[in-house]
Design an enzyme around this catalytic site. Structure first.
Site, PDB file in Angstrom:
ATOM      1  N   ASP A  12     -11.440   0.667 -23.854  1.00 36.36           N
ATOM      2  CA  ASP A  12     -11.715   0.583 -22.424  1.00 36.36           C
ATOM      3  C   ASP A  12     -11.583   1.917 -21.718  1.00 36.36           C
ATOM      4  O   ASP A  12     -10.914   2.822 -22.215  1.00 36.36           O
ATOM      5  CB  ASP A  12     -10.694  -0.340 -21.743  1.00 36.36           C
ATOM      6  CG  ASP A  12     -11.029  -1.790 -21.954  1.00 36.36           C
ATOM      7  OD1 ASP A  12     -12.202  -2.093 -22.148  1.00 36.36           O
ATOM      8  OD2 ASP A  12     -10.087  -2.602 -21.908  1.00 36.36           O
ATOM      9  N   GLU A  30       3.289  -7.355   8.355  1.00 33.77           N
ATOM     10  CA  GLU A  30       3.536  -5.914   8.180  1.00 33.77           C
ATOM     11  C   GLU A  30       4.343  -5.628   6.916  1.00 33.77           C
ATOM     12  O   GLU A  30       4.748  -4.491   6.668  1.00 33.77           O
ATOM     13  CB  GLU A  30       4.246  -5.334   9.398  1.00 33.77           C
ATOM     14  CG  GLU A  30       3.375  -5.277  10.645  1.00 33.77           C
ATOM     15  CD  GLU A  30       2.013  -4.624  10.379  1.00 33.77           C
ATOM     16  OE1 GLU A  30       1.982  -3.548   9.772  1.00 33.77           O
ATOM     17  OE2 GLU A  30       0.995  -5.228  10.779  1.00 33.77           O
ATOM     18  N   PRO A  68       0.823  -1.213   0.000  1.00 33.42           N
ATOM     19  CA  PRO A  68       0.000   0.000   0.000  1.00 33.42           C
ATOM     20  C   PRO A  68       0.856   1.262   0.000  1.00 33.42           C
ATOM     21  O   PRO A  68       0.366   2.340  -0.321  1.00 33.42           O
ATOM     22  CB  PRO A  68      -0.827  -0.115   1.289  1.00 33.42           C
ATOM     23  CG  PRO A  68      -0.164  -1.152   2.110  1.00 33.42           C
ATOM     24  CD  PRO A  68       0.610  -2.041   1.200  1.00 33.42           C
ATOM     25  N   ARG A 117      -4.307  -9.298 -20.205  1.00 31.89           N
ATOM     26  CA  ARG A 117      -5.351  -9.063 -21.203  1.00 31.89           C
ATOM     27  C   ARG A 117      -4.911  -8.106 -22.315  1.00 31.89           C
ATOM     28  O   ARG A 117      -5.528  -8.041 -23.365  1.00 31.89           O
ATOM     29  CB  ARG A 117      -6.654  -8.574 -20.540  1.00 31.89           C
ATOM     30  CG  ARG A 117      -6.588  -7.181 -19.981  1.00 31.89           C
ATOM     31  CD  ARG A 117      -7.846  -6.852 -19.188  1.00 31.89           C
ATOM     32  NE  ARG A 117      -9.008  -6.591 -20.010  1.00 31.89           N
ATOM     33  CZ  ARG A 117      -9.256  -5.445 -20.648  1.00 31.89           C
ATOM     34  NH1 ARG A 117      -8.391  -4.440 -20.563  1.00 31.89           N
ATOM     35  NH2 ARG A 117     -10.350  -5.284 -21.357  1.00 31.89           N
TER      36      ARG A 117
HETATM   37  N1  SAM Z   1       2.304  -2.382   7.117  1.00 33.46           N
HETATM   38  C1  SAM Z   1       1.987  -2.198   5.735  1.00 33.46           C
HETATM   39  C2  SAM Z   1       1.703  -0.724   5.481  1.00 33.46           C
HETATM   40  O1  SAM Z   1       1.028  -0.110   6.284  1.00 33.46           O
HETATM   41  O2  SAM Z   1       2.123  -0.210   4.438  1.00 33.46           O
HETATM   42  C3  SAM Z   1       0.770  -3.007   5.341  1.00 33.46           C
HETATM   43  C4  SAM Z   1       1.066  -4.443   5.152  1.00 33.46           C
HETATM   44  S1  SAM Z   1      -0.322  -5.339   4.537  1.00 33.46           S
HETATM   45  C5  SAM Z   1      -1.177  -5.745   5.996  1.00 33.46           C
HETATM   46  C6  SAM Z   1       0.380  -6.878   4.059  1.00 33.46           C
HETATM   47  C7  SAM Z   1       0.683  -7.031   2.599  1.00 33.46           C
HETATM   48  O3  SAM Z   1      -0.512  -6.896   1.854  1.00 33.46           O
HETATM   49  C8  SAM Z   1       1.634  -6.032   2.005  1.00 33.46           C
HETATM   50  O4  SAM Z   1       2.965  -6.376   2.228  1.00 33.46           O
HETATM   51  C9  SAM Z   1       1.280  -6.116   0.531  1.00 33.46           C
HETATM   52  O5  SAM Z   1       1.902  -7.236  -0.063  1.00 33.46           O
HETATM   53  C10 SAM Z   1      -0.210  -6.382   0.560  1.00 33.46           C
HETATM   54  N2  SAM Z   1      -1.039  -5.184   0.354  1.00 33.46           N
HETATM   55  C11 SAM Z   1      -1.889  -4.640   1.240  1.00 33.46           C
HETATM   56  N3  SAM Z   1      -2.531  -3.597   0.732  1.00 33.46           N
HETATM   57  C12 SAM Z   1      -2.091  -3.444  -0.538  1.00 33.46           C
HETATM   58  C13 SAM Z   1      -2.366  -2.511  -1.570  1.00 33.46           C
HETATM   59  N4  SAM Z   1      -3.229  -1.509  -1.417  1.00 33.46           N
HETATM   60  N5  SAM Z   1      -1.721  -2.653  -2.743  1.00 33.46           N
HETATM   61  C14 SAM Z   1      -0.837  -3.643  -2.922  1.00 33.46           C
HETATM   62  N6  SAM Z   1      -0.516  -4.565  -1.964  1.00 33.46           N
HETATM   63  C15 SAM Z   1      -1.124  -4.469  -0.784  1.00 33.46           C
END
Ligand code: SAM
Length: 280
Positions: free
Chosen positions: A209, A152, A125, A194
């Site tokens: 699209d 995390e 994220p 795709r």
């Molecule tokens: N502690 C991290 C932070 O606040 O940035 C969040 C970790 S999340 C609980 C666990 C995993 O979910 C991340 O390492 C990533 O691989 C995935 N993930 C969660 N949200 C995501 C998003 N919006 N986009 C891409 N991957 C995501």
């Protein structure tokens, strides 16, 4: 024929099962796509197969260990990683493909990067927002590796170190937090695959699209002409292609203005477009 190799490293290999269904399964069957899924625990070194540890500096949750991720990404880059090859879910299936991972081609390289290195996508994220423009660019790649975080996330040094063997991008699929990277990989992989020539039957369908011209796509209709008292817009029966195209463009403009007005700041608009938007 173009071929894309995807490798996914995860602690939940079964999450990637959807990649072998429907159009992606067909792409595997056609030899356009091959997918390897690798269980990160295969690189764990202790008896408990642990992949995470407590964070330095304290705080909640666990962080994924560099000593596990480092060798896993080394082996995937070298093409020596053990894993499961996804076969298509479709009938009349060929044997699983074992593709040559060497000879990886360019794609957009950031300054100083070796364009021959495979692309490593790390969903997080905290990454750069993933867009249709990225999907278009990455549909030209030959080898993309995904590193699925959990807990995390992954020790940041893994990302820094991987830059020796990959072109690395940390990408977010939106402003919300998932439990793990697997669902983000499904989203990104589907958006990319795709766009590879031969995957969609009708090339025009992705050229028109949402986002392809910087606008959201307007509404679509099919038979019957009248349904539950709701009629399909009359212009679609006119047989006048120019008129239909103008109407579709107007609908796209008005929907974009209502739902995502910021997209209009970068879209290319002519005088007729500006008139529809009341921006003359
Ligand atoms: N502690 C991290 C932070 O606040 O940035 C969040 C970790 S999340 C609980 C666990 C995993 O979910 C991340 O390492 C990533 O691989 C995935 N993930 C969660 N949200 C995501 C998003 N919006 N986009 C891409 N991957 C995501």
């Amino acid at each position: 024929m173009r071929h894309l190799r995807l490798d996914v490293v995860t602690i939940f290999p079964e999450y990637l099962e959807p990649l072998r269904h429907a159009l992606l399964g067909k792409a595997i069957e056609q030899g356009i796509l091959s997918v390897g899924v690798h269980d990160l625990r295969g690189w764990a070194t202790d008896v408990h197969k642990s992949v995470d540890d407590t964070p330095y500096g304290g705080g909640p949750g666990m962080v994924m260990k560099p000593e596990v991720w480092g060798p896993a990404l080394d082996d995937v880059a070298a093409g020596t990683a053990p894993g499961q090859e996804l076969t298509t879910s479709l009938p009349h299936v060929d044997k699983p493909r074992h593709d040559d991972l060497a000879g990886v081609d360019g794609g957009a390289a950031e300054s100083g990067e070796d364009p021959d290195l495979p692309l490593l996508l790390v969903p997080t994220p905290a990454g750069t927002p993933f867009t249709q423009a990225d999907a278009q660019e990455w549909a030209k790649e030959e080898h993309i590796v995904f590193a699925c975080g959990r807990y995390e996330g992954i020790d940041q040094r893994v990302v820094a170190d991987a830059a020796n063997r990959y072109r690395v991008r940390e990408v977010s699929i939106g402003d919300y937090v998932l439990i793990g990277g697997e669902v983000a990989v499904l989203v990104i992989a589907e958006a990319i695959v795709r766009l590879i020539p031969g995957v969609l039957g009708n090339r025009r369908s992705h050229e028109e699209d949402s986002f392809s011209d910087g606008l959201l796509e307007g509404p679509s209709y099919t038979k019957p002409r009248s349904w539950r008292g709701l009629d399909v817009p009359e212009v679609l029966f006119s047989g006048n292609h120019a008129k239909v195209d103008r109407w579709r463009r107007d609908q796209a403009l008005l929907r974009t203005q209502a739902v995502r007005p910021e997209l209009l700041d970068t879209a290319v608009l002519d005088a007729a477009d500006r008139k529809v938007l009341g921006r003359e």
